[in-house]
Design an enzyme around this catalytic site. Structure first.
Site, mmCIF file in Angstrom:
data_model
loop_
_atom_site.group_PDB
_atom_site.id
_atom_site.type_symbol
_atom_site.label_atom_id
_atom_site.label_comp_id
_atom_site.label_asym_id
_atom_site.label_seq_id
_atom_site.Cartn_x
_atom_site.Cartn_y
_atom_site.Cartn_z
ATOM 1 N N SER A 134 1.005 -1.162 0.137
ATOM 2 C CA SER A 134 0.020 -0.036 0.027
ATOM 3 C C SER A 134 0.952 1.252 0.055
ATOM 4 O O SER A 134 1.727 1.346 -0.757
ATOM 5 C CB SER A 134 -0.910 -0.072 1.218
ATOM 6 O OG SER A 134 -1.944 1.072 0.954
ATOM 7 N N GLU A 145 -9.097 -4.236 -6.389
ATOM 8 C CA GLU A 145 -8.685 -2.971 -6.085
ATOM 9 C C GLU A 145 -8.799 -1.759 -7.047
ATOM 10 O O GLU A 145 -8.344 -2.332 -8.292
ATOM 11 C CB GLU A 145 -7.030 -2.900 -5.625
ATOM 12 C CG GLU A 145 -6.639 -4.013 -4.459
ATOM 13 C CD GLU A 145 -5.255 -3.910 -3.966
ATOM 14 O OE1 GLU A 145 -4.783 -2.686 -4.032
ATOM 15 O OE2 GLU A 145 -4.700 -4.855 -4.040
ATOM 16 N N HIS A 161 -7.522 -4.944 -1.189
ATOM 17 C CA HIS A 161 -6.524 -3.910 -0.915
ATOM 18 C C HIS A 161 -5.615 -4.529 0.193
ATOM 19 O O HIS A 161 -6.224 -4.816 1.343
ATOM 20 C CB HIS A 161 -6.934 -2.600 -0.900
ATOM 21 C CG HIS A 161 -5.712 -1.746 -0.512
ATOM 22 N ND1 HIS A 161 -4.655 -1.429 -1.482
ATOM 23 C CD2 HIS A 161 -5.384 -0.882 0.360
ATOM 24 C CE1 HIS A 161 -3.855 -0.653 -0.901
ATOM 25 N NE2 HIS A 161 -3.939 -0.561 0.256
#
Length: 329
Positions: free
Chosen positions: A158, A255, A285
């Site tokens: 991320s 995502e 995610h």
């Protein structure tokens, strides 16, 4: 680019829960005051529970330039033999190495390497380039400890994936020695969120919204000027990208940020950089944090470990030994 097989039932359940329980509320969270404290606390609790009970040895680390912790599985070799530098996710505003022991512990065991998880400074208290400065400091500290660049791997998910690519861009700009390899999980690479907004409009992301990501981006860099390739790695020149080490990227098929990983893959291909992108169907995610319950997350960690071990060991072998999804159920 490779797209995986049909998703597991548990990953479908996770996505459905996210769509009903996470997405409807995430845009109501303000990145200040009690809201931010609650967000940070909730993520820490969730991370600790996801990794409990951990078996890796934890050793806090604080230097003059950065803080973090060593995570060592029982089979981890000495640092001189190699190390993984891990940069956690959390939108630059939340999470910590403690919350990511659910990832760093298994990664240490699977690579047989110690993992240095960096407690980089978070926004909004510490905007850009504080987190990047901490990541650079951690990499330089490993070199100062006698760890050779070809024995260092970098991993991040991320925002940590964005930070990892920002670190590579910084090293390339300074013409510094590069690490042996990098693995990314669900990286967010375009702070303008152009592709994320388009994808989310067509098919909503189960757990993340572009609006929330935009607020994290604004907290991280309030100036809102993203011309710097350290902030917008997808705009880095091919000359810079050519200095990058081999990269393996995993991204979930649900995502809204999947397009970022695809664009990075295309750019690295154009630059001639060894890289592989795995788009894993049905995954949310940062699904790698759910490796205790989601088989695709366990497979992602195994693939990443194979890849990192191969390159840290000084070979150029691709992570060809990849088990079918069913093998992990």
């Amino acid at each position: 680019m490779t797209r995986d097989q049909r998703p597991s039932l548990i990953s479908g359940f996770v996505a459905a829960c996210g769509l009903r329980l996470v997405r409807p509320h995430i845009d109501t969270v303000r990145l200040e005051g009690a809201h931010l404290r609650y967000l940070r606390g909730a993520i820490t609790v969730a991370g600790v529970l996801a990794g409990w009970p951990g078996t890796a040895k934890i050793q806090p680390l604080r230097t003059a330039r950065f803080a973090g912790e060593w995570v060592r599985a029982h089979n981890a070799r000495p640092v001189a033999a190699g190390a993984v530098l891990y940069l956690h996710g959390g939108g630059y505003v939340a999470s910590s190495p403690r919350a990511y022991r659910c990832v760093t512990g298994p990664l240490s065991r699977l690579t047989a390497l110690p993992v240095l998880a960096v407690a980089y400074r978070r926004a909004p208290e510490h905007p850009f380039p504080a987190a990047l400065d901490d990541a650079v400091a951690a990499y330089e500290w490993l070199l100062d400890q006698g760890c050779r660049p070809e024995h260092i791997a970098i991993a991040g998910d991320s925002a940590g994936g964005h930070l990892a690519v920002g670190l590579l861009t910084t090293l390339a700009q300074r013409r510094c020695a590069m690490p042996a390899a990098v693995t990314l999980f669900s990286p967010l690479l375009d702070p303008l969120l152009t592709e994320a907004i388009r994808r989310d409009a067509g098919r909503p992301d189960p757990v993340m919204t572009p609006a929330f990501a935009a607020r994290c981006s604004a907290a991280f860099h309030p100036v809102a000027e993203f011309a710097d390739p350290r902030l917008s790695p997808l705009t880095a020149t091919l000359a810079l990208l050519r200095r990058f080490p081999p990269i393996l990227t995993h991204v979930g098929g649900t995502e809204c940020f999947a397009g970022d990983a695809e664009r990075l893959h295309e750019r690295l291909d154009r630059a001639g950089v060894t890289n592989r992108l795995l788009v894993v169907r049905g995954q949310v995610h940062s699904y790698v944090t759910l490796n205790r319950v989601v088989p695709e997350a366990r497979l992602a960690l195994r693939r990443a470990a194979i890849f990192l071990r191969a390159h840290v060991a000084g070979t150029n072998a691709e992570p060809a030994v990849i088990q079918p999804e069913g093998a992990l159920r």
